[in-house]
Design a protein around this motif. Structure first.
Motif, short mmCIF file in Angstrom:
data_model
loop_
_atom_site.label_atom_id
_atom_site.label_comp_id
_atom_site.label_asym_id
_atom_site.label_seq_id
_atom_site.Cartn_x
_atom_site.Cartn_y
_atom_site.Cartn_z
N THR A 154 0.85 -1.19 0.00
CA THR A 154 0.00 0.00 0.00
C THR A 154 0.88 1.24 0.00
O THR A 154 1.82 1.33 0.78
CB THR A 154 -0.92 0.01 1.24
N GLY A 199 -0.38 4.53 0.18
CA GLY A 199 -0.99 5.69 0.82
C GLY A 199 -2.49 5.60 0.74
O GLY A 199 -3.05 4.55 0.41
N GLN A 200 -3.15 6.70 1.05
CA GLN A 200 -4.61 6.70 1.03
C GLN A 200 -5.13 8.08 0.68
O GLN A 200 -4.41 9.06 0.76
CB GLN A 200 -5.15 6.27 2.38
N TRP A 201 -6.40 8.12 0.30
CA TRP A 201 -7.10 9.36 0.00
C TRP A 201 -8.37 9.39 0.80
O TRP A 201 -9.01 8.37 0.99
CB TRP A 201 -7.44 9.45 -1.49
N PRO A 202 -8.82 10.57 1.28
CA PRO A 202 -10.07 10.63 2.02
C PRO A 202 -11.29 10.44 1.12
O PRO A 202 -12.33 10.02 1.57
CB PRO A 202 -10.06 12.03 2.64
N THR A 234 -13.21 8.38 -1.49
CA THR A 234 -13.16 7.00 -1.97
C THR A 234 -13.96 6.83 -3.24
O THR A 234 -14.41 5.74 -3.54
CB THR A 234 -13.70 6.05 -0.88
N SER A 265 0.47 10.57 -1.91
CA SER A 265 -0.96 10.38 -1.67
C SER A 265 -1.41 11.47 -0.71
O SER A 265 -0.70 12.46 -0.52
CB SER A 265 -1.23 8.98 -1.12
N TYR A 266 -2.54 11.31 -0.08
CA TYR A 266 -3.10 12.35 0.77
C TYR A 266 -2.18 12.65 1.96
O TYR A 266 -2.03 11.85 2.85
CB TYR A 266 -4.49 11.93 1.26
N THR A 312 5.31 8.26 0.15
CA THR A 312 5.92 6.96 0.45
C THR A 312 7.07 6.75 -0.53
O THR A 312 6.91 6.95 -1.73
CB THR A 312 4.89 5.82 0.31
#
Length: 145
Positions: A8, A10-13, A15, A34-35, A39
């Motif tokens: 993984t 990263g992430q985003w708020p 979806t 990412s958000y 990384t």
């Protein structure tokens, strides 16, 4: 082809599936933004750098004194009377007559989201000056105001 690595990044708020993560390779390392996170992948594992908080600028039109802007999902409609469920689940009744008369009205659909702009009368009924379509995902709605 054989997969060599998976992790993984990263992430985003939001979806909604609209994220476009593009890795960048430089100096033998892979950088993935990412958000509020960067990384970095390379020999010896990955490293995560947390970025400073994003300063969000509200670009929505200013509201007149006493005016509100509310997001919700249409529960029922009868003529110019609309009932929505706000993000909290609380119901709000809206009268869209003024929005229709001034052509600031995108016809809503039961089960879909809208933005209502207008004033609240003493009974809690919103007299809407504008009705617009909104994304059907409450997680990405800006705050009511």
């Amino acid at each position: 082809r054989q997969q060599l690595f998976s992790e993984t990044a990263g992430q985003w708020p939001n979806t909604g599936g609209n994220a476009n993560l593009v890795p960048v390779v430089a100096n033998g390392l892979v950088y993935v933004a990412s958000y509020q996170m960067l990384t970095i992948f390379g020999p010896g594992g990955s490293k995560i750098a947390h970025l400073p908080p994003i300063h969000v600028v509200d670009t929505r039109p200013k509201l007149d004194p006493g005016e509100h802007e509310i997001y919700g999902t249409v529960r029922s409609m009868k003529g110019a009377d609309i009932t929505i469920a706000k993000r909290t689940g609380e119901e709000l009744r809206i009268n869209a007559t003024d929005a229709q008369k001034t052509f600031h009205y995108a016809p809503p659909t039961v089960g879909h989201a809208l933005i209502a702009r207008g004033t609240l009368d003493k009974s809690g009924l919103m007299q809407a000056s504008a009705i617009l379509h909104a994304k059907d995902s409450p997680a990405i709605w800006p705050s009511d105001r």
